[in-house]
Design a protein around this motif. Structure first.
Motif, PDB file in Angstrom:
ATOM      1  N   GLY A 103      42.893 -86.128 -32.382  1.00 15.49           N
ATOM      2  CA  GLY A 103      43.570 -84.864 -32.653  1.00 15.49           C
ATOM      3  C   GLY A 103      44.260 -84.814 -33.992  1.00 15.49           C
ATOM      4  N   THR A 104      44.733 -85.971 -34.476  1.00 15.40           N
ATOM      5  CA  THR A 104      45.457 -86.008 -35.755  1.00 15.40           C
ATOM      6  C   THR A 104      44.517 -86.086 -36.950  1.00 15.40           C
ATOM      7  OG1 THR A 104      47.326 -87.114 -34.683  1.00 15.40           O
ATOM      8  CG2 THR A 104      47.199 -87.261 -37.084  1.00 15.40           C
ATOM      9  N   PHE A 105      43.483 -86.878 -36.823  1.00 17.70           N
ATOM     10  CA  PHE A 105      42.631 -87.144 -37.983  1.00 17.70           C
ATOM     11  C   PHE A 105      41.279 -86.440 -37.936  1.00 17.70           C
ATOM     12  CE2 PHE A 105      45.388 -90.911 -37.424  1.00 17.70           C
ATOM     13  CZ  PHE A 105      46.105 -90.803 -38.611  1.00 17.70           C
ATOM     14  N   ALA A 106      40.983 -85.762 -36.829  1.00 15.21           N
ATOM     15  CA  ALA A 106      39.710 -85.039 -36.739  1.00 15.21           C
ATOM     16  C   ALA A 106      39.952 -83.608 -36.275  1.00 15.21           C
ATOM     17  CB  ALA A 106      38.748 -85.758 -35.789  1.00 15.21           C
ATOM     18  N   PHE A 180      48.376 -80.457 -31.693  1.00 14.28           N
ATOM     19  CA  PHE A 180      46.966 -80.486 -32.045  1.00 14.28           C
ATOM     20  C   PHE A 180      46.423 -79.065 -32.224  1.00 14.28           C
ATOM     21  CE2 PHE A 180      47.180 -84.423 -29.228  1.00 14.28           C
ATOM     22  CZ  PHE A 180      47.492 -85.241 -30.293  1.00 14.28           C
ATOM     23  N   PRO A 181      45.381 -78.905 -33.029  1.00 17.61           N
ATOM     24  CA  PRO A 181      44.764 -77.584 -33.197  1.00 17.61           C
ATOM     25  C   PRO A 181      44.299 -77.007 -31.860  1.00 17.61           C
ATOM     26  CG  PRO A 181      43.948 -79.128 -34.848  1.00 17.61           C
ATOM     27  CD  PRO A 181      44.760 -79.930 -33.884  1.00 17.61           C
ATOM     28  N   HIS A 182      44.207 -75.687 -31.788  1.00 16.50           N
ATOM     29  CA  HIS A 182      43.843 -75.024 -30.539  1.00 16.50           C
ATOM     30  C   HIS A 182      42.466 -75.455 -30.024  1.00 16.50           C
ATOM     31  CE1 HIS A 182      47.301 -72.432 -31.277  1.00 16.50           C
ATOM     32  NE2 HIS A 182      47.160 -71.969 -30.031  1.00 16.50           N
ATOM     33  N   ALA A 183      41.634 -75.956 -30.907  1.00 12.18           N
ATOM     34  CA  ALA A 183      40.317 -76.417 -30.468  1.00 12.18           C
ATOM     35  C   ALA A 183      40.421 -77.562 -29.462  1.00 12.18           C
ATOM     36  CB  ALA A 183      39.492 -76.860 -31.674  1.00 12.18           C
TER      37      ALA A 183
END
Length: 368
Positions: A103-106, A180-183
């Motif tokens: 979640g942080t790096f991708a 984390f992004p909503h994705a």
């Protein structure tokens, strides 16, 4: 007749004995509530209503149950191999680390790749953490009980260091990762079921419950319908017989612990992807230890584990409501109730079993 006796014995072991153990735990709990000056019947009603009385309560109960299904399956798989995995807490915690890395790096990943990648990463890191005690037992003779419980503390210390020094959100003092992004966010079930008239309030119940149920199906297929599952059960029942049959016991121990750790690591999916949307310090909250009681009460069978997980989910959610509506029954008393259920379901598991088996099987033996 022998088949009938075996069938009766199965249902006594899977169904009746856990119910009697549960009734005994609640009876003792009622006496404790009575001793502090409260009405145990009212307390029981408040707990049941708080867990199942309205839609949002159901949502929270099933949310907690989802955590318990994952860790219960993890403990049960190890049990089938004759291993006592007490490391579910640490393995689930490290599963959160796997999600945090992705979640942080991708964060650029699209939704159809982000969620599968995070789920796979949680299972992978949890499985690696389960591999360590499995390898130590298989290759060095270290007892898995000792190594798994000690690795829980290692996992907690490692996560504390990473959340404070490495993964912490810039400019944030609280030890947690970025949101984390909503994705990476799992859908909330109230958004799916609301249009059909199913009211779950704003509970955090999310799509990871479907993953938990899928794991139950895969668990059943693995343990009872595959060659590997058969070898796991043989090793769990009798290692000498397994060696005589040509089964590589060390390999089975390692595989069982990897799979057990992976299942525990998936618990982070519910908490991180489904509810928090970030990794926070201590998000496992003792669920890994409760998974031991869930597996014991569920007799290491997926159906039993689902029912036991719902029970403990109800104790968590209903206990919170009870402590709010009946202040003299504090949260500590609710923890005592949970402990009594664990005691009777686990430590005193065979208290009623032998007598009950003898009483109910006697008429069968008297027939020709």
């Amino acid at each position: 007749m022998a088949a009938a006796r075996r069938g009766l014995s199965f249902w006594i072991d899977i169904g009746l004995i856990p119910l009697i153990n549960l009734a005994a735990a609640f009876l003792v709990s009622g006496l404790i509530v009575l001793l502090i000056g409260e009405n145990p019947l009212r307390a029981a009603w408040l707990m049941i209503y708080g867990a199942f009385g309205y839609g949002e309560a159901w949502g929270y109960t099933l949310f907690y149950a989802t955590n318990f299904i994952f860790v219960g399956l993890a403990v049960a798989l190890a049990f089938h191999a004759g291993l006592f995995n007490i490391g579910g807490e640490g393995q689930a915690y490290l599963g959160g680390l796997g999600i945090a890395i992705v979640g942080t790096f991708a964060g650029f990943l699209p939704r159809f790749l982000a969620i599968p990648a995070a789920i796979f990463s949680a299972a992978l890191v949890g499985g690696i953490w389960g591999l360590v005690p499995g390898w130590l037992q298989a290759r060095r003779g270290s007892h898995v009980v000792v190594t798994t419980i000690l690795l829980n503390f290692v996992a907690a210390s490692l996560m504390a260091y990473l959340l404070v020094n490495v993964l912490i959100r810039p400019g944030q003092q609280s030890p947690e990762t970025i949101v984390f992004p909503h994705a990476f966010w799992l859908p909330q079930l109230w958004t799916w079921l609301g249009p059909f008239g199913v009211d779950l309030g704003r509970s955090p119940l999310n799509a990871s419950i479907l993953l938990a149920l899928l794991c139950c199906i895969l668990f059943w297929l693995l343990i009872w319908k595959t060659k590997l599952g058969y070898e796991i059960r043989v090793v769990g029942h009798n290692r000498d017989a397994a060696v005589y049959a040509g089964i590589n016991v060390g390999r089975i121990v390692i595989i069982a612990m990897i799979l057990s750790g992976a299942l525990a690591g998936l618990m982070a999916v519910n908490e991180v992807l489904g509810a928090q949307h970030r990794v926070i310090l201590g998000f496992v909250a003792g669920y890994g230890y409760v998974g031991i009681a869930v597996a014991l009460m569920g007799r290491n069978h997926p159906i039993g584990i689902i029912l036991a997980a719902i029970l403990f989910g109800a104790l968590y959610q209903g206990g919170s409501e009870l402590a709010f509506d009946m202040p003299r029954v504090s949260r500590d008393i609710v923890v005592v109730v949970q402990g009594l259920v664990i005691l009777f379901a686990g430590g005193l598991e065979h208290l009623f079993g032998p007598l009950l088996q003898a009483r109910l099987m006697r008429p069968q033996r008297s027939q020709p």
